[in-house]
Design a protein around this motif. Structure first.
Motif, short mmCIF file in Angstrom:
data_model
loop_
_atom_site.label_atom_id
_atom_site.label_comp_id
_atom_site.label_asym_id
_atom_site.label_seq_id
_atom_site.Cartn_x
_atom_site.Cartn_y
_atom_site.Cartn_z
N UNK A 1 54.42 39.36 -19.98
CA UNK A 1 53.31 38.60 -18.57
C UNK A 1 54.28 37.95 -17.59
N UNK A 2 54.70 37.98 -16.36
CA UNK A 2 54.46 36.91 -15.38
C UNK A 2 54.29 35.17 -15.45
N UNK A 3 56.13 34.87 -15.16
CA UNK A 3 55.46 33.65 -15.70
C UNK A 3 55.45 32.71 -14.13
N UNK A 4 56.47 33.08 -13.01
CA UNK A 4 56.09 33.41 -11.95
C UNK A 4 56.31 34.22 -10.95
N UNK A 5 55.29 34.58 -9.76
CA UNK A 5 55.70 35.85 -9.47
C UNK A 5 55.56 35.52 -7.75
N UNK A 6 56.34 36.37 -6.21
CA UNK A 6 56.35 36.30 -5.21
C UNK A 6 55.77 37.54 -4.44
N UNK A 7 54.90 36.94 -4.08
CA UNK A 7 54.04 38.35 -2.72
C UNK A 7 54.33 38.39 -1.48
N UNK A 8 54.85 39.45 -0.55
CA UNK A 8 54.73 39.03 0.70
C UNK A 8 55.61 37.93 1.34
N UNK A 9 56.71 37.49 0.91
CA UNK A 9 56.93 36.06 1.55
C UNK A 9 57.95 36.28 2.43
N UNK A 10 57.36 35.67 3.57
CA UNK A 10 58.22 35.25 4.98
C UNK A 10 58.27 34.23 5.08
N UNK A 11 59.67 33.71 6.01
CA UNK A 11 60.26 32.84 6.62
C UNK A 11 60.46 33.00 7.82
N UNK A 12 59.93 32.64 8.80
CA UNK A 12 60.40 32.52 9.81
C UNK A 12 60.72 31.18 10.91
N UNK A 13 61.99 31.09 10.71
CA UNK A 13 63.42 29.96 11.61
C UNK A 13 63.97 29.88 12.36
N UNK A 14 63.07 28.61 13.15
CA UNK A 14 63.60 28.63 14.83
C UNK A 14 64.70 27.51 14.93
N UNK A 15 65.78 28.52 15.73
CA UNK A 15 67.41 27.84 15.95
C UNK A 15 66.82 25.93 16.36
N UNK A 16 67.45 25.10 15.98
CA UNK A 16 67.05 24.04 16.30
C UNK A 16 68.22 23.70 17.92
N UNK A 17 67.74 22.32 18.84
CA UNK A 17 68.43 22.47 19.67
C UNK A 17 69.71 21.38 18.96
N UNK A 18 70.74 21.94 19.79
CA UNK A 18 72.29 21.64 19.20
C UNK A 18 72.83 20.39 19.70
N UNK A 19 71.98 19.54 20.24
CA UNK A 19 72.02 18.57 20.84
C UNK A 19 71.37 18.23 21.79
N UNK A 20 71.64 17.16 21.86
CA UNK A 20 70.36 16.52 22.68
C UNK A 20 70.70 16.99 24.08
N UNK A 21 69.15 17.22 25.02
CA UNK A 21 70.22 17.46 26.45
C UNK A 21 69.85 18.73 26.72
N UNK A 22 70.25 19.20 25.27
CA UNK A 22 70.14 21.04 25.28
C UNK A 22 68.80 21.73 25.47
N UNK A 23 68.74 22.29 26.65
CA UNK A 23 67.78 23.08 27.03
C UNK A 23 67.45 25.06 26.83
N UNK A 24 68.85 25.07 26.21
CA UNK A 24 68.81 26.54 26.52
C UNK A 24 67.29 26.92 24.72
N UNK A 25 67.67 28.68 25.19
CA UNK A 25 66.46 28.86 24.06
C UNK A 25 67.02 29.94 22.96
N UNK A 26 67.07 28.75 22.44
CA UNK A 26 67.74 29.75 20.44
C UNK A 26 66.95 30.59 20.14
#
Length: 354
Positions: A1-26
């Motif tokens: 019997x499963x004690x813990x199960x995960x299904x269809x797990x995805x994680x979308x990750x957006x890269x933060x700005x590297x420095x203040x005033x950095x307006x480049x799209x990551x």
């Protein structure tokens, strides 16, 4: 019997700005691209994969520390994560003993058990006078001992160990092995990630190989470790330009991942098990927004919204009777005024104000 199960797990990750005033799209990429796995009571599941494969992120999702973009985590109520990467900066200023007490507060440990559990953790970690030292001043090996003690002794259902066992000296590693095997016999499940194959092979009956956010292989530990080692040797044999081209290709796959493919897989599975097109909106909300229990963990009929009983139509006879009485009284009053001359003065008064 499963004690813990995960299904269809995805994680979308957006890269933060590297420095203040950095307006480049990551770039926005998918750190996890549709993960399904389970671990049974009394079993240890290994996680292997190169740096950046998604092992730590998956463990944090399973422990509830971060929220997945899609999918479900089903099973155990108490999941303890032992990891050095999740220690918050404010915790590093606390004495070790205070940190243990806070973790027991979060776990809602019974007041009578608290002193015994705290002492068991201190004895297990062999801290002595180091219990009064701020967490941030402990060297890595001692910090790993405390993190393991917290995870192994605060009444766990599932223990997640994120690359700590390699940090232990030989004597403490042997001591930890005894405690892990003892808990496995009691039905506690383990998920262990470690860069050393020998650690995974010594504890884990099954292993999952994560590669750039996807499951590359899953199965018996010796078979998966053999394939993982073969792939590492293959990669090392590539020239530097070939290695760069390979990495670029795999990272591009993480950028191009289409999460709707996971939703389609989920939706088709629900329809095969009894859900219908009328449940589509509710299933989509559950998958992308709520991240609750997998609908298939509960029978479809139990998930269907309860229809409210139709209210019986009320007949408002009382209101009609009241209206008739008011009209009758007004009519009688008007008749009395007309017969007793009550209207003439009123009419004269109205003419006077014109």
């Amino acid at each position: 019997m499963s004690k813990l199960a995960v299904k269809y797990i995805t994680k979308r990750q957006a890269m933060p700005a590297s420095a203040e005033g950095d307006h480049e799209e990551h770039p926005v990429f998918w750190e996890l691209c549709g993960i399904d796995l389970h671990v049974n009571a009394g079993e240890a599941l290994g996680l292997v994969g190169d740096n950046g494969a998604g092992k730590s992120t998956l463990m944090q999702i399973m422990s509830g520390r971060i929220t997945q973009t899609t999918g479900f985590v089903n099973g155990a109520t108490r999941v303890n994560l032992a990891s050095l990467t999740t220690i918050a900066p404010n915790v590093r200023r606390l004495p070790v003993g205070k940190w243990i007490e806070r973790r027991m507060d979060a776990a809602e440990v019974d007041e009578l058990q608290r002193p015994h559990i705290k002492q068991a953790i201190l004895n297990f970690a062999e801290l002595g006078q180091w219990q009064y030292c701020p967490v941030g001043r402990l060297e890595t090996g001692l910090l790993a001992r405390v993190a393991l003690g917290l995870a192994l002794f605060i009444t766990p259902d599932v223990v997640l160990i994120d690359e700590l066992l390699t940090l232990l000296d030989a004597n403490f590693y042997a001591k930890t092995s005894v405690q892990i095997n003892k808990l496995k016999k009691q039905g506690v499940a383990f998920v262990i990630a470690d860069p050393q194959d020998r650690v995974i092979e010594s504890f884990c009956e099954r292993t999952v190989w994560l590669d750039f956010g996807r499951i590359r292989e899953a199965g018996a530990t010796p078979e998966v470790i053999t394939k993982y080692e073969f792939n590492r040797n293959w990669y090392r044999a590539l020239s530097w330009p070939e290695q760069l081209a390979y990495i670029k290709k795999k990272q591009q796959e993480q950028l191009d991942f289409d999460v709707d493919t996971e939703y389609t897989r989920f939706k088709n599975e629900q329809f095969d098990k009894g859900y219908s097109i009328k449940d589509k909106a509710r299933l989509r909300k559950r998958f992308f927004v709520e991240h609750g229990e997998d609908p298939l963990a509960v029978p479809a009929e139990a998930q269907a919204p309860q229809q409210k009983p139709k209210k019986k139509k009320k007949h408002h006879w009382g209101r009609w009777l009241l209206c008739l009485c008011v009209i009758g009284v007004l009519g009688c009053g008007a008749y009395w005024l007309s017969t007793h001359g009550g209207i003439s003065p009123l009419v004269r008064l109205m003419h006077h104000f014109r």
